[in-house]
Design a protein around this motif. Sequence first.
Motif, mmCIF file in Angstrom:
data_model
loop_
_atom_site.group_PDB
_atom_site.id
_atom_site.type_symbol
_atom_site.label_atom_id
_atom_site.label_comp_id
_atom_site.label_asym_id
_atom_site.label_seq_id
_atom_site.Cartn_x
_atom_site.Cartn_y
_atom_site.Cartn_z
ATOM 1 N N GLU A 78 -0.805 -50.949 12.173
ATOM 2 C CA GLU A 78 -1.792 -50.433 13.147
ATOM 3 C C GLU A 78 -1.143 -49.357 14.036
ATOM 4 O O GLU A 78 -1.731 -48.312 14.308
ATOM 5 N N ILE A 79 0.078 -49.656 14.464
ATOM 6 C CA ILE A 79 0.777 -48.713 15.353
ATOM 7 C C ILE A 79 1.053 -47.405 14.604
ATOM 8 O O ILE A 79 0.837 -46.310 15.133
ATOM 9 N N VAL B 50 -0.107 -43.664 15.643
ATOM 10 C CA VAL B 50 0.843 -42.558 15.845
ATOM 11 C C VAL B 50 0.418 -41.357 14.982
ATOM 12 O O VAL B 50 0.370 -40.210 15.462
ATOM 13 N N LYS B 51 0.058 -41.646 13.730
ATOM 14 C CA LYS B 51 -0.334 -40.570 12.812
ATOM 15 C C LYS B 51 -1.578 -39.852 13.311
ATOM 16 O O LYS B 51 -1.667 -38.620 13.307
ATOM 17 N N GLN B 52 -2.556 -40.656 13.751
ATOM 18 C CA GLN B 52 -3.810 -40.081 14.250
ATOM 19 C C GLN B 52 -3.537 -39.204 15.480
ATOM 20 O O GLN B 52 -4.070 -38.096 15.613
ATOM 21 N N THR B 53 -2.665 -39.701 16.353
ATOM 22 C CA THR B 53 -2.353 -38.955 17.585
ATOM 23 C C THR B 53 -1.651 -37.644 17.231
ATOM 24 O O THR B 53 -1.924 -36.589 17.822
ATOM 25 N N GLN B 54 -0.779 -37.710 16.252
ATOM 26 C CA GLN B 54 -0.078 -36.496 15.806
ATOM 27 C C GLN B 54 -1.081 -35.488 15.248
ATOM 28 O O GLN B 54 -1.002 -34.294 15.553
ATOM 29 N N HIS B 55 -2.021 -35.999 14.507
ATOM 30 C CA HIS B 55 -3.047 -35.123 13.924
ATOM 31 C C HIS B 55 -3.858 -34.471 15.049
ATOM 32 O O HIS B 55 -4.079 -33.255 15.081
#
Length: 419
Positions: free
Chosen positions: A45-46, A50-55
Amino acid sequence: MYANFPPQFLAFLKENHIDPSVYDVQGGLPRYVRIVRYKQRTASEIQRLVKQTQHDAGCTVTEVAGVPGFLEIADQSVKLAQLQGYGSGDLVGMDVSSGIAVHALSVAPGDNVLDLCCAPGAKLLLLAEQSMDTIAPGSVTGVDNSSHRIATCRSLIKKHAGRTRGIVRLFAADGTNFACHAPRKLWWDAQAVGAFAQQNPAVAVAADSSVANERPWFAPRLLSTAYACSGTALYDRVLVDAECTHDGSLVHIRKYGEQWGWEQLGSQASGSGRTQPVPVLQSRLLENGWRLLKPGGVLVYSTCSLSRFQNELVLGGFLARHGDDEASVEPIPLFDEKDSGCEIEALPIWKPETDEEWVRHGLGSQLRALFQRMQHAARLDPRVSNTSGMFIARIRKIGDNSKGTIETEIVPLGQSSMT
Ligand SMILES: C[S@@+](CC[C@H](N)C(=O)[O-])C[C@H]1O[C@@H](n2cnc3c(N)ncnc32)[C@H](O)[C@@H]1O
C-alpha cells in the motif's frame, strides 16, 4: 528571498544573531508530506502511495530514512492540492523537522498526551496515531488560545484521524494557565462512567461549560463527561511546541512573499500586537506543561525559531528553576541511537564561546553548568538538515511536582538583552 526582506525583519535577524544565509537554501529544500496511519498500512500500500505521489508531483519522491511515514518530494514548488493522496486524506503536509519533534517524545500506545500549542494540528494528528491503542486507548489533549486556529485543528482531525478521532479532545484555552488534568483511567468505559455518575450525582451533571479549562471545545462524548474531565491525573507526555517568531520555518517565511506581503513580515517580527515578550510567553507555557507532566514523564520543548533567546535561553531559565534532581535534558533517540536509521543531521545547541559573550548576554560564567545540562538538545538547520529550522529539547521529569509552579517568577536567561 533574502533580498526582499524588510528592514524591520533584517534588524530582527541581527538582534537575534540569525545568519541570513539560512534563507538562501530555500530553492534547494525539498517539500515533505506524511502518510497518515502509516503503521496500519502494508508495504505494498505504501509503495503504491509513493508511486502515485511521484506521478502527481512529476519529480522524485522518496521515503525519509528513519522517520517513519515521511516522504520527501524533491521539488518544493509542488502543491498539496495536486497530490491525489492529499485529496483522499492519505497524506498531510508536514515538515520532517516537526516529525522529529514528535518522535522525540517517544509516545507509547495508551499514553495520555498533552499538546499545549496544538493548532493547526499536524503534530497533534501524529500524536493521536501514536497514543492510540485498540484495547486501552490513550488520549491526546490539544490546547490553543486561538479559536479560529483550533477550528482548523478540528477539521484536520475530522478529515484524517479516522477511528483515532475518538481519543482527541480540543480546548480553546490559554496554555499558560490551562488546568484540566489527563482523563481518568477507563474514561472510555461506559460502565465506569455510569458508576461514577451514580456515586457523584452533583459532579456528574456536567463539567462547567463556561470554563474553558474544564470543558473541551471539541471532543467525543466519552471524553467530555465530568468523569473524564474532573480527575487529577498528570500526563505521560507533554509537547510544548511553543508560539514563536517562526523565523526558522522557510515555508512560512516564503508565504510573506507569495501571499501576505513582505511588509507584514517586518511587523510580525517586531512583535507588534503582542502583550508580552515571546520568550516570556514561551517560558510560561513550558512551566505550565511541566506542572501537568507526571514524574517519570517526558516533555518536549520545541520552536521553529532560530533565535537563541527563544531556545537555549528559555531552556536555560527553565533549568535554573529546576535542578538536575528534577529535570534532565536527554538525547533525542532518533539522533542518538545508531540503529535509528535517521540520516538527518542536527546542529548542537548555541552557547557562548568566550567570557565576553557570557557577560554580554547577561549570563554569569557560573551558568556554564546550565549549558552543559542542555547539551543534548538539538537544532535542525536548513543548511545542514535539509529541513526547516527547529529547536528540540527532550526533558525527563525526575523529581516530584512540588517546585516551579506557574506562580514562580519566570525570567528567561538574558532577558535584559531580549528584544
Ligand atoms: C508553532 S504554532 C503550533 C503548531 C502546532 N503544534 C502544529 O504542529 O500544528 C504555535 C501555536 O501557539 C498558539 N498560542 C499562542 N499563544 C498561546 C497560548 N498562550 N496558549 C495556547 N496556545 C497559544 C498559537 O495560536 C499557535 O497556533
